[in-house]
Design an enzyme around this catalytic site. Sequence first.
Site, PDB file in Angstrom:
ATOM      1  N   TYR A   1       1.280 -16.326   2.268  1.00  0.00           N
ATOM      2  CA  TYR A   1       0.631 -15.239   1.844  1.00  0.00           C
ATOM      3  C   TYR A   1       0.097 -15.369   0.456  1.00  0.00           C
ATOM      4  CZ  TYR A   1      -0.728 -10.425   0.925  1.00  0.00           C
ATOM      5  OH  TYR A   1      -1.262  -9.337   0.448  1.00  0.00           O
TER       6      TYR A   1
ATOM      7  N   THR B   1       0.751   1.287   3.832  1.00  0.00           N
ATOM      8  CA  THR B   1      -0.514   1.231   4.544  1.00  0.00           C
ATOM      9  C   THR B   1       0.044   0.293   6.058  1.00  0.00           C
ATOM     10  OG1 THR B   1      -1.022  -1.159   3.996  1.00  0.00           O
ATOM     11  CG2 THR B   1      -2.326   0.674   2.834  1.00  0.00           C
TER      12      THR B   1
HETATM   13  P1  NDP Z   1      -4.177  -2.537   6.522  1.00  0.00           P
HETATM   14  O1  NDP Z   1      -3.280  -3.230   7.602  1.00  0.00           O
HETATM   15  O2  NDP Z   1      -3.722  -0.957   6.540  1.00  0.00           O
HETATM   16  O3  NDP Z   1      -5.446  -2.814   6.707  1.00  0.00           O
HETATM   17  C1  NDP Z   1      -6.212  -4.295   6.737  1.00  0.00           C
HETATM   18  C2  NDP Z   1      -7.568  -4.142   7.330  1.00  0.00           C
HETATM   19  O4  NDP Z   1      -8.029  -5.545   7.214  1.00  0.00           O
HETATM   20  C3  NDP Z   1      -7.851  -3.341   8.263  1.00  0.00           C
HETATM   21  O5  NDP Z   1      -8.869  -2.521   8.454  1.00  0.00           O
HETATM   22  C4  NDP Z   1      -7.943  -4.580   9.400  1.00  0.00           C
HETATM   23  O6  NDP Z   1      -9.065  -4.127  10.458  1.00  0.00           O
HETATM   24  C5  NDP Z   1      -8.859  -5.469   8.463  1.00  0.00           C
HETATM   25  N1  NDP Z   1      -8.954  -6.883   9.042  1.00  0.00           N
HETATM   26  C6  NDP Z   1      -7.653  -7.807   9.113  1.00  0.00           C
HETATM   27  N2  NDP Z   1      -7.943  -8.932   9.771  1.00  0.00           N
HETATM   28  C7  NDP Z   1      -9.330  -8.915   9.962  1.00  0.00           C
HETATM   29  C8  NDP Z   1     -10.511  -9.721  10.192  1.00  0.00           C
HETATM   30  N3  NDP Z   1     -10.012 -11.011  10.755  1.00  0.00           N
HETATM   31  N4  NDP Z   1     -11.813  -9.313  10.379  1.00  0.00           N
HETATM   32  C9  NDP Z   1     -12.141  -8.170   9.852  1.00  0.00           C
HETATM   33  N5  NDP Z   1     -11.246  -7.121   9.436  1.00  0.00           N
HETATM   34  C10 NDP Z   1      -9.800  -7.641   9.252  1.00  0.00           C
HETATM   35  O7  NDP Z   1      -3.385  -3.366   5.196  1.00  0.00           O
HETATM   36  P2  NDP Z   1      -4.186  -2.920   3.631  1.00  0.00           P
HETATM   37  O8  NDP Z   1      -4.944  -1.823   3.538  1.00  0.00           O
HETATM   38  O9  NDP Z   1      -2.569  -2.663   2.923  1.00  0.00           O
HETATM   39  O10 NDP Z   1      -4.652  -4.390   3.427  1.00  0.00           O
HETATM   40  C11 NDP Z   1      -6.351  -4.440   2.796  1.00  0.00           C
HETATM   41  C12 NDP Z   1      -5.929  -5.376   1.826  1.00  0.00           C
HETATM   42  O11 NDP Z   1      -5.079  -5.027   0.742  1.00  0.00           O
HETATM   43  C13 NDP Z   1      -5.663  -6.786   2.059  1.00  0.00           C
HETATM   44  O12 NDP Z   1      -6.418  -7.970   1.598  1.00  0.00           O
HETATM   45  C14 NDP Z   1      -4.049  -6.898   1.576  1.00  0.00           C
HETATM   46  O13 NDP Z   1      -3.679  -8.337   1.481  1.00  0.00           O
HETATM   47  C15 NDP Z   1      -4.438  -6.256   0.206  1.00  0.00           C
HETATM   48  N6  NDP Z   1      -3.153  -5.789  -0.176  1.00  0.00           N
HETATM   49  C16 NDP Z   1      -2.185  -5.033   0.539  1.00  0.00           C
HETATM   50  C17 NDP Z   1      -1.117  -4.442  -0.353  1.00  0.00           C
HETATM   51  C18 NDP Z   1      -0.206  -3.416   0.396  1.00  0.00           C
HETATM   52  O14 NDP Z   1       1.173  -3.563   0.031  1.00  0.00           O
HETATM   53  N7  NDP Z   1      -0.238  -3.149   1.381  1.00  0.00           N
HETATM   54  C19 NDP Z   1      -0.912  -4.829  -1.782  1.00  0.00           C
HETATM   55  C20 NDP Z   1      -1.795  -5.739  -2.268  1.00  0.00           C
HETATM   56  C21 NDP Z   1      -2.982  -6.291  -1.534  1.00  0.00           C
HETATM   57  P3  NDP Z   1      -8.931  -4.687  11.914  1.00  0.00           P
HETATM   58  O15 NDP Z   1      -7.546  -5.006  12.350  1.00  0.00           O
HETATM   59  O16 NDP Z   1      -9.448  -3.448  12.610  1.00  0.00           O
HETATM   60  O17 NDP Z   1      -9.835  -5.927  11.855  1.00  0.00           O
HETATM   61  C1  8X3 Z   2       0.738  -7.045  -0.642  1.00  0.00           C
HETATM   62  C2  8X3 Z   2       1.975  -6.803  -1.733  1.00  0.00           C
HETATM   63  O1  8X3 Z   2       4.149  -7.396  -2.711  1.00  0.00           O
HETATM   64  O2  8X3 Z   2       3.785  -7.603  -0.076  1.00  0.00           O
HETATM   65  O3  8X3 Z   2       0.090  -7.869  -1.500  1.00  0.00           O
HETATM   66  O4  8X3 Z   2       2.865  -9.060  -1.559  1.00  0.00           O
HETATM   67  S1  8X3 Z   2       3.423  -7.815  -1.431  1.00  0.00           S
END
Ligand code: NDP
Ligand code: 8X3
Length: 255
Positions: free
Chosen positions: A156, A191
């Site tokens: 990741y 989330t």
């Molecule tokens: P969620 O799981 O709540 O949301 C992830 C979203 O990505 C969903 O809407 C999912 O929709 C979509 N998704 C996943 N795979 C696909 C795919 N193959 N095609 C299209 N859509 C896809 O997580 P977050 O909102 O937290 O994550 C959003 C972003 O933020 C990610 O890039 C994550 O790495 C990043 N992030 C998150 C952090 C955290 O701590 N939560 C911290 C830092 C970064 P569906 O399943 O309907 O396709």
């Molecule tokens: C998502 C936050 O700290 O789990 O990117 O990598 S962490």
Amino acid sequence: MDISGRTVLITGASSGIGAACAHHFNAVGCRLLLVARRLERLDRIRTDLASESGDSVLTAAVDVRDKRTFEDWLTSLPPEWATVDVLVNNAGLARGLGALHSGSIDDWEEMIDTNLKGLLYVTRAVLPRMVERGSGHVINIGSIAGHEVYPGGNVYCATKHAVAALNRALGIDLLGTGVRVSSVDPGLVETEFSIVRFHGNVERATAVYEGLKPLSAEDVAEAVLFCATRPPHANVRELILMPSIQASANHLVRG
Ligand code: NDP
Ligand code: 8X3
């Protein structure tokens, strides 16, 4: 900068940060193209947004790993939707948290295909018209995992380091084109991310946020909107947003 009337394409808009971005951009009068795999979720969000401020949202079930489907969808948009002003590359996920030598290759492929290749496919399809027009903004959702590594984060973290590298490289490629590139890189955000990471194990996912106050998806969406509303001469290149209880990927306080 007033961005009302602009068209914003958000990937991964069915949940978490992407869904919160949809609400924030809708609130400032943007038109929205929302994609993810779960169409029923997107349509529920569209209904909520319509009740907030009219109907200027298109949804589509698109898997960002499927470049042909994405390109076909993009090119088949009606002319009034064909100009994407802001692309929010948000779709992404983590799978698993363990040592590399015992990791699941399927999990790795899913992360690499989504977080890295999916982001590339979408960006490659959307950017040429921005460059032609001499305007546009790509906002990548990176992570603190793109700046640091933590135990079990291996693949990741590698995908998010790749996103950080692409964000920097794109900034160079697009210099002088009028197209801006930014990255919003959060720490812990509550989330569905951890539920997905632990393959649906809600108990394990809940434990990640126990005894601490993480960021909310709305906190991150505000930062994304901040990037998108800078005046044309200014650009946020990388914005690291952490919860106050977190100093680095490996340092946080509970309780
Ligand atoms: P969620 O799981 O709540 O949301 C992830 C979203 O990505 C969903 O809407 C999912 O929709 C979509 N998704 C996943 N795979 C696909 C795919 N193959 N095609 C299209 N859509 C896809 O997580 P977050 O909102 O937290 O994550 C959003 C972003 O933020 C990610 O890039 C994550 O790495 C990043 N992030 C998150 C952090 C955290 O701590 N939560 C911290 C830092 C970064 P569906 O399943 O309907 O396709
Ligand atoms: C998502 C936050 O700290 O789990 O990117 O990598 S962490």
